[in-house]
Write a protein that holds these residues in place. Structure first.
Motif, PDB file in Angstrom:
ATOM      1  N   MET A 409       0.882  -1.077  -0.040  1.00  0.00           N
ATOM      2  CA  MET A 409      -0.049   0.065   0.148  1.00  0.00           C
ATOM      3  C   MET A 409       0.858   1.163  -0.083  1.00  0.00           C
ATOM      4  SD  MET A 409      -3.050   1.122   2.690  1.00  0.00           S
ATOM      5  CE  MET A 409      -1.857   1.892   3.931  1.00  0.00           C
ATOM      6  N   TRP A 410       1.908   1.225   0.911  1.00  0.00           N
ATOM      7  CA  TRP A 410       2.939   2.394   0.814  1.00  0.00           C
ATOM      8  C   TRP A 410       3.499   2.607  -0.505  1.00  0.00           C
ATOM      9  CZ3 TRP A 410       5.559   0.479   6.014  1.00  0.00           C
ATOM     10  CH2 TRP A 410       4.677   0.538   7.071  1.00  0.00           C
ATOM     11  N   LYS A 411       4.002   1.496  -1.116  1.00  0.00           N
ATOM     12  CA  LYS A 411       4.581   1.609  -2.409  1.00  0.00           C
ATOM     13  C   LYS A 411       3.617   2.346  -3.411  1.00  0.00           C
ATOM     14  CE  LYS A 411       7.835   0.223  -5.047  1.00  0.00           C
ATOM     15  NZ  LYS A 411       9.208   0.910  -5.089  1.00  0.00           N
ATOM     16  N   GLU A 412       2.290   2.030  -3.418  1.00  0.00           N
ATOM     17  CA  GLU A 412       1.490   2.657  -4.432  1.00  0.00           C
ATOM     18  C   GLU A 412       1.632   4.369  -4.057  1.00  0.00           C
ATOM     19  OE1 GLU A 412      -2.494   1.147  -5.159  1.00  0.00           O
ATOM     20  OE2 GLU A 412      -1.726  -1.013  -5.351  1.00  0.00           O
ATOM     21  N   ILE A 413       1.381   4.645  -2.901  1.00  0.00           N
ATOM     22  CA  ILE A 413       1.666   6.004  -2.515  1.00  0.00           C
ATOM     23  C   ILE A 413       3.024   6.762  -3.047  1.00  0.00           C
ATOM     24  CG2 ILE A 413       1.625   7.829  -0.881  1.00  0.00           C
ATOM     25  CD1 ILE A 413      -1.147   6.657  -0.845  1.00  0.00           C
ATOM     26  N   LEU A 414       4.070   5.805  -2.575  1.00  0.00           N
ATOM     27  CA  LEU A 414       5.188   6.324  -3.171  1.00  0.00           C
ATOM     28  C   LEU A 414       5.485   6.500  -4.594  1.00  0.00           C
ATOM     29  CD1 LEU A 414       7.627   4.198  -0.775  1.00  0.00           C
ATOM     30  CD2 LEU A 414       7.313   6.842  -0.768  1.00  0.00           C
ATOM     31  N   ASP A 415       4.843   5.561  -5.463  1.00  0.00           N
ATOM     32  CA  ASP A 415       4.883   5.681  -6.860  1.00  0.00           C
ATOM     33  C   ASP A 415       3.897   6.493  -7.492  1.00  0.00           C
ATOM     34  OD1 ASP A 415       7.054   4.174  -6.720  1.00  0.00           O
ATOM     35  OD2 ASP A 415       6.074   2.264  -7.129  1.00  0.00           O
ATOM     36  N   PHE A 416       2.770   7.205  -6.721  1.00  0.00           N
ATOM     37  CA  PHE A 416       1.929   7.550  -7.316  1.00  0.00           C
ATOM     38  C   PHE A 416       2.376   9.195  -8.059  1.00  0.00           C
ATOM     39  CE2 PHE A 416      -1.331  10.932  -7.465  1.00  0.00           C
ATOM     40  CZ  PHE A 416      -2.362  10.324  -7.932  1.00  0.00           C
ATOM     41  N   SER A 425       5.946  13.473 -11.664  1.00  0.00           N
ATOM     42  CA  SER A 425       6.155  13.879 -10.470  1.00  0.00           C
ATOM     43  C   SER A 425       5.644  12.822  -9.194  1.00  0.00           C
ATOM     44  CB  SER A 425       5.326  15.082 -10.243  1.00  0.00           C
ATOM     45  OG  SER A 425       5.252  16.007 -11.372  1.00  0.00           O
ATOM     46  N   ARG A 426       6.469  11.901  -9.329  1.00  0.00           N
ATOM     47  CA  ARG A 426       6.256  10.656  -8.073  1.00  0.00           C
ATOM     48  C   ARG A 426       6.146  11.198  -6.801  1.00  0.00           C
ATOM     49  NH1 ARG A 426      10.165   7.654  -8.199  1.00  0.00           N
ATOM     50  NH2 ARG A 426       9.229   5.924  -6.990  1.00  0.00           N
ATOM     51  N   THR A 427       5.555  10.948  -5.760  1.00  0.00           N
ATOM     52  CA  THR A 427       5.705  11.206  -4.445  1.00  0.00           C
ATOM     53  C   THR A 427       7.070  11.104  -3.886  1.00  0.00           C
ATOM     54  OG1 THR A 427       3.393  10.445  -3.940  1.00  0.00           O
ATOM     55  CG2 THR A 427       4.564  10.910  -2.145  1.00  0.00           C
ATOM     56  N   ALA A 428       7.816   9.974  -4.099  1.00  0.00           N
ATOM     57  CA  ALA A 428       9.043   9.552  -3.602  1.00  0.00           C
ATOM     58  C   ALA A 428       9.762  11.081  -3.975  1.00  0.00           C
ATOM     59  CB  ALA A 428       9.594   8.467  -4.018  1.00  0.00           C
ATOM     60  N   ASP A 429       9.750  11.293  -5.309  1.00  0.00           N
ATOM     61  CA  ASP A 429      10.749  12.250  -5.769  1.00  0.00           C
ATOM     62  C   ASP A 429      10.397  13.677  -5.394  1.00  0.00           C
ATOM     63  OD1 ASP A 429      12.270  10.569  -7.240  1.00  0.00           O
ATOM     64  OD2 ASP A 429      11.003  10.289  -9.188  1.00  0.00           O
ATOM     65  N   ILE A 430       9.235  14.012  -4.692  1.00  0.00           N
ATOM     66  CA  ILE A 430       8.698  15.137  -4.046  1.00  0.00           C
ATOM     67  C   ILE A 430       9.342  15.294  -2.592  1.00  0.00           C
ATOM     68  CG2 ILE A 430       6.862  16.555  -3.081  1.00  0.00           C
ATOM     69  CD1 ILE A 430       5.194  15.672  -5.533  1.00  0.00           C
ATOM     70  N   LEU A 431       9.182  14.115  -2.003  1.00  0.00           N
ATOM     71  CA  LEU A 431       9.807  14.063  -0.504  1.00  0.00           C
ATOM     72  C   LEU A 431      11.492  14.213  -0.539  1.00  0.00           C
ATOM     73  CD1 LEU A 431       7.955  10.892   0.622  1.00  0.00           C
ATOM     74  CD2 LEU A 431       7.281  13.373   0.942  1.00  0.00           C
ATOM     75  N   ASN A 432      12.175  13.675  -1.378  1.00  0.00           N
ATOM     76  CA  ASN A 432      13.571  13.719  -1.358  1.00  0.00           C
ATOM     77  C   ASN A 432      14.084  14.988  -2.212  1.00  0.00           C
ATOM     78  OD1 ASN A 432      13.487  13.566  -4.428  1.00  0.00           O
ATOM     79  ND2 ASN A 432      14.180  11.242  -4.361  1.00  0.00           N
ATOM     80  N   GLY A 433      13.184  15.811  -2.610  1.00  0.00           N
ATOM     81  CA  GLY A 433      13.380  16.890  -2.811  1.00  0.00           C
ATOM     82  C   GLY A 433      13.707  17.129  -4.508  1.00  0.00           C
TER      83      GLY A 433
END
Ligand code: GCW
Length: 684
Positions: A409-416, A425-433
Motif C-alpha cells: 500500500m505504501w509503495k502505491e503512494i510512493l509511486d503515485f 512527479s512521483r511522491t518519492a521524488d517530491i519527498l527527496n527534493g
C-alpha cells in the motif's frame, strides 16, 4: 580511538556480537575503529578489546579476519593512499562497504553511516552472503523518523500508547520518564538496524507537562539511551504550553512573550540534549490548540518553533493533519468535505515557512484508511519540504490482530505520479527534493507505537511493517516483496518453506483486508466512534467527523468532483484532476472515494457495485481462512512460542474476517434491498 557510547564504537561491538551470533561460536575478530575526534582525526585505533586471531569467514575454513569500521574522513586521514582507492562520495548517513577475502572495510559518511554499514554487512552475512563485494548505499532522504504516540500517563499511573497494541509506553510511567530505559536503548538498536535516525517519543496530542524541568531531564536520559545508535530524540509540543505550563495569559505565536518562552524552553532542551532532532507539532486539529485560535496562519505557528530551533540546527515537523471535527454537516452541505481541509489550510503558505520547517503529511487526505488516493498537498508544496506520514501501527487496519503487510500500500503512494506541470512527479521524488529542485530536507515519518510487549508491536508478523518502513524510507524504489523476504530470512531463518508461506500470506493480506472491510474506495468501514476496530459502516455517517459514505437506499459514495461534488478532485494537478473527475477514468478501487453512484452502477470489471461488495467480502474472507492452514504447515519449522502466538492471531483473524463479511454484506443488503446474485446474501 572511537568514543564509547557513539555509533562507531557501537558498530565495533555489533560486528563482534553479530558475527558470533551468525556463526554460533566465538569468532576472534580484529576490529579497527576509525573516527575523527573533536576536530582532529586520530585514525585507526584498537577496537573493543578483541585481539587479532583466527576468524571464520563463512567459507568454512579459518583465516585471519579483520574488520575496519569508521568514518571516511578518519580513514582517509590515517590511510592517505586510500583517498584515491575508489571510495565514492557519500551522502549524510551513507556508507561504503568492501568485503574482500575475509577483510571487511565499513566506512560511513558520518558515525551513524558507519553503524548502518555494519548492520548492512551483518544482514547480508546472516542471509548467507559470504562472498566478496563492494557497495555504497545512501539514504534517499534525510528525515527517517518514527513517531511514538506515548502518553506520560493516562489518568492512572500508566504510560499508555495511543493506538498502540503492544503494551505500555517504554518511555513513560506515572507522569515521568521511566528510571529503567533499557528498552529504549534496545529500541534505538532495532531502529538503527533499518536506518531510522530519530524518534519523537511522546504523543502528538502532547501533554504540556512534558516540558517541566524534571521531565526535560528525563528526556535527556532517553536521548542518552538512543545516542550509541545514532538515533536522535524529538519531542511533540502542545501549542498552548506557554499558557498552561508557563503561566502566560496567551499562546499567540506572534506575542513576543510567547516567542521568548519557546526560545527559553528550546535552549533549555538543547542544553541537556545538544543533538536533539527537533519538534513535532499537531496544532489546530481535533481540538488541539494552535495558531488558528488567534487567527494566525499555520506558517506563523510553524515558524515560531523553527526560529527557536534554528540556532541549534533542529527542525520542526509540522503536521498537515489539520481539520475541524465539529463543524462539518453532511445533511446541510453537499460540498462539505474533510478531505479538502489540508490543502485549504495550507493554501497560500508555500514559501512562507522557515527553511527548517518540514510539513508532515498523512499519505491520504482523510486518515490512514485501507485505500486512499495520495494526499494532493504533496503536489502543492513546491518550496516547502515535506515528509510522508505512514502508520506502522495498524489503527484502522486490524490493530495487530490481523496480519496486514502494509508495504504494498505504501509503495502505491510512493509511486503515485501527480503529473505536476504535465511532468513525472512521483511522491518519492517530491519527498527527496528532486522533483521541485529543493535543497531542503524532507523524508519519512512512521507512526510506530511499540510498547513493553516482548514482540514490541503485539504481533510477531507485524514487525515486517516496521522493517519495511525503514527500508522504504532509505530506498523507496525497494520492492515490497523482496524487502519482506529479507525480513523473513532475518527473523525466521532460511527454511524455504517458511519463506514461501510467510511471503504468500503477507502479500495476500492487504488485498484480503481491503476486500473484507471497505472496498472501491469507500474507506475501511471500521467503527469510527469507538476504537476504530471491527465493522460498523453505520458509524461513518451522520456525525461531523467527515469520514462519510453517503450511503442511502439507492446510491453510495462521496461525490468529490468539481462539476457536481465537493470539488476535492480539483486539488490535484490538471491531468490527475481530470482523471478523477470522470467516472470512466477513475479506477474501480477509488470509485466511491470520488463518485456517488447507484448500487447498480456497472464497474469496469463488469460487475455492479453491490455485487462487487458481496463478492469481494466473500473472496477476502476466504483468503483469511487459508492463513491458519498455511501457517499449520510450518509447525516444527518455527519455534513453538512464536508458532503458537502467530497461530492464535491467524485463527482469530479468519473468524473475524467472517464477522466482517457478514456485517458489511447484510448492512448493504438492508440498505439497498438488492440480493446477492449468487444467493448468499438476502432473499430471492
Ligand atoms: O487517526 C487519528 C487517530 C488519533 C490520532 C490522530 C492524529 C494521535 O485516531 O488517535 O491522534 O489521528 O493523527 O493526530
Amino acid at each position: 580511538n572511537a568514543t564509547e557510547g557513539l555509533p562507531v564504537y557501537t558498530a565495533g561491538q555489533e560486528l563482534a556480537q553479530g558475527i558470533e551470533g551468525i556463526f554460533g561460536k566465538k569468532v576472534d575478530l580484529d576490529v579497527d575503529l576509525a573516527t575523527a575526534g573533536a576536530g582532529k582525526s586520530n585514525g585507526k585505533g584498537k577496537g573493543n578489546g578483541k585481539g587479532k586471531g583466527k576468524g571464520n569467514n563463512g567459507h568454512g575454513h579459518d583465516r585471519d579476519t579483520t574488520a575496519t569500521v569508521g568514518t571516511v574522513a578518519a580513514y582517509v586521514d590515517s590511510n592517505p593512499g586510500a583517498a584515491a582507492a575508489g571510495i565514492p562520495e557519500l551522502a549524510d548517513d551513507g556508507f561504503y562497504l568492501r568485503v574482500s577475502r575475509g577483510n571487511v572495510l565499513i566506512l560511513g559518511q558520518n558515525e551513524r553511516g558507519a553503524l548502518y554499514g555494519a548492520f548492512h554487512y551483518l544482514s547480508l552475512l546472516a542471509q548467507g552472503n559470504a562472498s566478496d563485494y563492494t557497495l555504497a548505499s545512501n539514504p534517499d532522504a534525510p528525515i527517517r523518523w518514527v513517531n511514538q504516540w506515548d502518553n506520560m500517563q493516562d489518568g492512572g499511573t500508566h504510560g499508555s500508547v495511543e493506538r498502540g497494541y503492544g503494551g505500555d509506553s517504554i518511555f513513560f510511567w506515572d507522569g515521568k520518564v521511566r528510571d529503567d530505559l533499557t528498552r529504549a536503548g534496545l529500541y534505538a538498536r532495532l531502529l538503527a538496524s533499518i536506518g531510522v535516525n530519530a524518534v519523537v517519543v511522546n504523543n502528538v496530542n502532547a501533554d504540556p507537562k512534558t516540558l517541566t524541568p524534571e521531565n526535560m531531564d528525563g528526556l535527556a536520559r532517553i536521548a542518552n539511551a538512543f545516542r550509541p545508535y545514532g538515533v536522535q530524540l524529538g519531542v511533540s509540543l502542545n501549542f498552548a504550553s506557554p499558557q498552561t505550563l508557563g503561566g502566560l495569559d496567551s499562546f499567540d505565536p506572534l506575542d513576543e512573550r510567547v516567542v521568548e518562552w519557546w526560545r527559553d524552553i528550546t535552549d533549555a532542551l538543547y542544553e541537556r540534549i545538544p543533538d536533539m532532532a527537533g519538534y513535532l507539532v499537531k496544532a489546530s486539529s481535533e481540538g488541539q490548540p494552535g495558531p488558528l485560535t488567534y487567527n494566525r496562519t499555520l506558517a506563523d505557528g510553524a515558524n515560531l518553533f523553527a526560529r527557536a530551533l534554528k540556532p541549534h540546527g533542529g527542525r520542526v515537523l509540522f503536521r498537515a493533519f489539520v481539520y475541524d471535527h465539529t463543524s462539518l454537516d453532511e445533511d446541510k452541505d453537499w460540498k462539505a468535505d474533510r478531505a479538502k481541509a489540508a490543502v485549504e489550510y495550507f493554501d497560500g503558505l508555500d514559501g512562507k515557512f522557515e527553511d527548517n520547517v518540514v510539513i508532515q503529511i498523512k499519505y491520504g487526505p482523510i486518515d490512514f484508511q485501507v485505500r486512499e488516493p495520495a494526499s494532493p498537498l504533496f503536489s502543492r508544496l513546491v518550496r516547502t519540504a515535506s515528509a510522508l506520514e505512514l502508520q506502522i501501527t495498524q489503527e484502522y487496519l486490524g490493530q495487530q490482530a490481523h496480519l496486514v503487510y502494509l508495504a504494498p500500500m505504501w509503495k502505491e503512494i510512493l509511486d503515485f505520479d501527480f503529473r505536476v506541470d504535465g511532468r513525472p512527479s512521483r511522491t518519492a521524488d517530491i519527498l527527496n527534493g528532486k522533483r521541485f529542485g529543493r535543497r531542503r530536507a524532507g523524508g519519512y515519518a512512521g507512526v510506530a507505537n511499540v510498547g513493553t510487549n516482548t514482540t514490541w508491536l503485539g504481533s510477531h508478523l507485524a514487525m515486517s511493517n516496521l522493517y519495511a518502513f525503514g527500508r522504504l524510507a532509505w530506498d523507496p524504489s525497494s520492492e515490497p516483496e523482496s524487502v519482506l523476504r529479507d525480513w523473513i530470512r532475518l527473523t525466521f531463518g532460511d527454511d524455504p518453506k517458511v519463506l514461501d508461506v510467510i511471503t504468500r500470506m503477507s502479500m495476500a493480506s492487504w488485498p484480503a483486508y481491503e476486500n473484507y472491510s471497505g472496498n472501491l474506495g469507500i474507506q475501511t468501514l471500521t467503527d469510527i466512534l469507538l476504537g476504530h476496530y471491527g465493522p460498523n459502516p453505520a458509524s461513518q455517517d451522520g456525525n461531523p467527523w467527515g469520514q462519510w459514505t453517503r450511503a442511502d437506499a439507492d446510491s453510495i459514495g462521496m461525490d468529490r468532483t468539481v462539476w457536481n461534488g465537493t470539488g476535492f478532485s480539483g486539488q490535484y494537478p490538471p491531468e490527475v484532476a481530470a482523471r478523477f473527475e470522470r467516472i470512466e477514468t477513475t479506477p474501480d478501487e477509488l470509485l466511491l472515494w470520488f463518485h456517488h453512484v447507484p448500487y447498480t452502477h456497472v464497474l469496469k470489471s463488469g460487475k455492479t457495485v453491490i455485487q462487487h461488495f458481496y463478492d469481494a467480502h466473500y473472496e477476502g474472507s476466504a483468503v483469511a481462512q487459508t492463513f491458519p492452514r498455511l501457517w499449520e504447515t510450518l509447525r516444527g519449522r518455527v519455534d513453538d512460542e512464536r508458532f503458537e502466538h502467530v497461530l492464535f492471531r491467524l485463527e482469530y483473524q479468519a473468524g473475524h474476517a467472517l464477522v466482517w463479511r457478514d456485517s458489511i454484506n447484510n448492512f448493504y443488503f438492508n440498505k439497498s434491498g438488492i440480493p446477492d446474485a449468487r444467493g448468499r446474501v438476502g432473499h430471492h
